[in-house]
Design an enzyme around this catalytic site. Structure first.
Site, PDB file in Angstrom:
ATOM      1  N   ASP A 172     -13.674 -44.673  27.566  1.00  0.00           N
ATOM      2  CA  ASP A 172     -13.243 -43.545  26.744  1.00  0.00           C
ATOM      3  C   ASP A 172     -11.777 -43.698  26.327  1.00  0.00           C
ATOM      4  OD1 ASP A 172     -14.016 -40.853  25.752  1.00  0.00           O
ATOM      5  OD2 ASP A 172     -12.413 -40.151  27.074  1.00  0.00           O
ATOM      6  N   GLU A 175     -14.174 -47.377  23.538  1.00  0.00           N
ATOM      7  CA  GLU A 175     -14.219 -46.275  22.567  1.00  0.00           C
ATOM      8  C   GLU A 175     -12.872 -46.300  21.852  1.00  0.00           C
ATOM      9  OE1 GLU A 175     -13.907 -41.995  21.083  1.00  0.00           O
ATOM     10  OE2 GLU A 175     -12.774 -42.720  22.765  1.00  0.00           O
TER      11      GLU A 175
HETATM   12  O1  TEU Z   1     -13.313 -38.913  22.304  1.00  0.00           O
HETATM   13  C1  TEU Z   1     -12.018 -39.384  22.011  1.00  0.00           C
HETATM   14  C2  TEU Z   1     -11.678 -39.333  20.630  1.00  0.00           C
HETATM   15  O2  TEU Z   1     -10.874 -40.151  20.237  1.00  0.00           O
HETATM   16  C3  TEU Z   1     -12.380 -38.331  19.786  1.00  0.00           C
HETATM   17  O3  TEU Z   1     -12.289 -37.083  20.386  1.00  0.00           O
HETATM   18  C4  TEU Z   1     -11.751 -38.243  18.460  1.00  0.00           C
HETATM   19  O4  TEU Z   1     -10.397 -37.943  18.602  1.00  0.00           O
HETATM   20  C5  TEU Z   1     -12.376 -37.176  17.661  1.00  0.00           C
HETATM   21  O5  TEU Z   1     -13.756 -37.399  17.575  1.00  0.00           O
HETATM   22  C6  TEU Z   1     -11.794 -37.194  16.280  1.00  0.00           C
HETATM   23  O6  TEU Z   1     -11.759 -35.905  15.863  1.00  0.00           O
HETATM   24  C7  TEU Z   1     -13.708 -39.117  23.600  1.00  0.00           C
HETATM   25  C8  TEU Z   1     -15.077 -38.552  23.856  1.00  0.00           C
HETATM   26  O7  TEU Z   1     -16.019 -39.196  23.046  1.00  0.00           O
HETATM   27  C9  TEU Z   1     -15.042 -37.069  23.652  1.00  0.00           C
HETATM   28  O8  TEU Z   1     -16.294 -36.480  23.833  1.00  0.00           O
HETATM   29  C10 TEU Z   1     -14.058 -36.496  24.652  1.00  0.00           C
HETATM   30  O9  TEU Z   1     -13.939 -35.105  24.447  1.00  0.00           O
HETATM   31  C11 TEU Z   1     -12.687 -37.150  24.521  1.00  0.00           C
HETATM   32  O10 TEU Z   1     -12.783 -38.554  24.517  1.00  0.00           O
HETATM   33  C12 TEU Z   1     -11.805 -36.775  25.674  1.00  0.00           C
HETATM   34  O11 TEU Z   1     -12.213 -37.428  26.836  1.00  0.00           O
END
Ligand code: TEU
Length: 534
Positions: A210, A275
């Site tokens: 993540d 990610e």
């Molecule tokens: O998401 C990280 C992230 O970069 C996204 O939230 C992105 O900023 C957003 O989609 C753009 O608007 C990850 C996970 O996938 C998410 O579910 C979590 O909430 C987040 O990290 C925090 O851990």
């Protein structure tokens, strides 16, 4: 150190080659205990469906103990299982059953931040002079008071919260309940290396990492350059875009972390999948060099308008820069579903499937998100039932609940998702959308996706070189060896005459396929794959 002498590109796990992944959002997949929330045992019971569908990798969103401020992306213990979701034994059963079925299991690890309830953070707050203080990012207030710099959190407000007892602020790129960890601290790095080994010893085949683009922050915590006026901007995503993220994201020192993780992963033949929410392909390529992450996700398709030039641009540059190191996605638990984004209804579904076929044709690993194989649109979640902190903490923001409504399995109570009276989010779909009803109808979306997955299995030996090809207006085309992948983004049928004779080997629509021809007929919103015959 690994003693392999293979080139970095070659020492990825062999099972990653030509694989397709499937994202399970654990809270919404299948509830076996009747509490209205999905769990690990529910996933295990449904693994046969995923094997039938024909995916290779199952990625499970975080299932560690968590206060659930961000539904599990706030981890309170990295080496245990959240009781709502099961226990370590249930995880062991899931891994065992998946492996029996030939499926790999990828866990989601959340190293950018922990929960504020993690024992490290509790200790950091309670004992500012103790060893855990430096597991997090603490700064004194700005000289005139207030947050130490201008960084903003992804989920709204400043990226800093004051700890009144010590008078210092701590950094959080997401919620205040998700304090960011200090990746410059060797003790913290050692904790995570042990965490990886803990799960690899239990048979996990890899990690989806993540926020892999943000672990290291600028050592001087400099202000980000502001590039747009914040006045009147209330949505956290728009606020975030008012800054160039020069100092909070994409610091090159993060690569050292993944090099160390890679050495561990290679001992277990496991995969590291970042990610990497970086929306320019050059930036993404910097994060995914040969000796670090095996794959980086490319998220631009999630915000891509449906036009042929946009589709080509979104795929081409990243494919050219990253080759087979891309995790291709058009949907996830964070974004509106593609069938909705691409126009809704039958048209949105057809477009999403056509786009999937192009992702499946490129080198790299495509991932589909639960329900994408059913062609689901966004579920309707009325404001009073919203649960995502983006929605509950920001006036007027819809949030991510719409893509997280429970998986529709079969007609009947809660569409087979749960025996509970109420599910944690309302149902977002109808019985006709469900897996059981679609499986009975050979024309249904799930069979089209399954057929695409089967077709992909035959592509294992395709030439890795991709050549983008001239095509009629509204059409995107590339060649790989003797195969031609063509997407018609128009709603109307078109023909293409690429030169030579072609035989259609796969199509996402239902058109008639002549044996062999000089002209390829494409229905509206369809991808055709043709093989050169002469
Ligand atoms: O998401 C990280 C992230 O970069 C996204 O939230 C992105 O900023 C957003 O989609 C753009 O608007 C990850 C996970 O996938 C998410 O579910 C979590 O909430 C987040 O990290 C925090 O851990």
């Amino acid at each position: 150190m690994s003693d392999t002498t293979a080139t970095p590109a070659a020492n990825k796990p062999a099972w990653l080659h030509n694989a397709v992944g499937y994202e399970v959002y654990v809270r919404s997949f299948a509830d076996s205990t009747g509490n209205g929330i999905g769990d690990l045992m529910g996933i295990t019971e449904r693994l046969e469906y995923l094997a039938w569908l024909g995916v290779d990798i199952v990625w499970i969103t975080p299932c560690y103990p968590s206060p659930m401020a961000d539904h599990g992306y706030d981890v309170a213990d990295y080496v245990d299982v959240e009781p709502i979701f099961g226990d370590l034994e249930a995880m062991q059963e899931l891994i065992g059953r998946a492996h029996e079925l030939g499926l790999k299991v990828v866990l989601d690890i959340v190293p950018n931040h922990s929960s504020d309830q993690h024992r490290w953070f509790r200790a950091a707050v309670e004992d500012p002079s103790g060893p855990y203080r430096d597991y997090y990012l603490w700064r004194d207030p700005a000289p005139g008071g207030g947050p130490p710099n201008n960084w903003v959190a992804h989920f709204g407000g400043p990226a800093w919260t004051l700890d009144e007892a010590s008078g210092q602020y701590y950094c959080h790129l997401f919620l205040p309940e998700q304090p960011d960890l200090n990746w410059r601290n060797p003790a913290l790095r050692a904790e995570f290396e042990q965490t990886l080994e803990f799960w690899f010893e239990r048979g996990i085949d890899g990690f989806r990492i993540d926020v892999a683009h943000a672990l290291i922050k600028d050592s001087e915590f400099r202000d980000n350059p502001q590039i747009a006026d914040l006045a009147g901007i209330t949505h956290p995503r728009e606020q975030f875009r008012c800054f160039e993220h020069r100092y909070d994201l994409q610091q090159s020192e993060s690569l050292e972390i993944y090099r160390a993780w890679r050495r561990i992963a290679e001992r277990y033949d496991t995969a590291l999948i970042g990610e990497t929410y970086v929306l320019d392909s050059a930036g993404l390529a910097d994060l995914v060099p040969g000796d670090g992450l095996h794959l980086g996700f490319w998220f631009a398709p999630m915000t891509m308008p449906w036009t042929a030039p946009d589709i080509e641009q979104t795929l081409r540059e990243t494919s050219e820069r990253l080759g087979d190191r891309v995790g291709w996605v058009q949907s996830s638990h964070d974004e509106s579903r593609p069938a909705t984004r691409f126009g809704g209804g039958e048209r949105g579904r057809r477009r999403s499937l056509a786009f999937a076929a192009m992702l499946f044709g490129l080198p790299g690993v495509p991932f589909i998100y639960q329900g994408e194989e059913l062609g689901l649109e966004d579920g309707d979640v009325p404001p009073e039932l919203r649960s995502d902190p983006i929605a509950t903490r920001n006036v007027g923001a819809v949030g991510r609940d719409v893509c997280r409504t429970p998986m529709p399995w079969e007609p009947g109570h809660n569409l087979g998702f749960s025996n509970a009276d109420e599910t944690w989010l309302p149902l977002g779909h109808d019985a006709e959308d469900s897996v059981a009803v679609q499986r009975q109808n050979p024309e249904a979306h799930v069979h089209k996706m399954r057929s695409l997955l089967r077709f992909r299995r035959q592509l294992s030996d395709l030439d890795p070189a991709v050549t983008w090809t001239e095509a009629p207006a509204g059409v995107v085309a590339f060649r790989r060896g003797d195969h031609l992948f063509v997407l018609n983004a128009n709603d109307e049928a078109v023909t293409m005459t690429p030169g030579g004779t072609w035989s259609v080997v796969h199509r996402t629509g239902v058109g008639q396929t002549p044996d062999s021809s000089e002209t390829i007929l494409l229905e509206g919103a369809e991808t055709v794959v043709a093989k050169h015959t002469a």
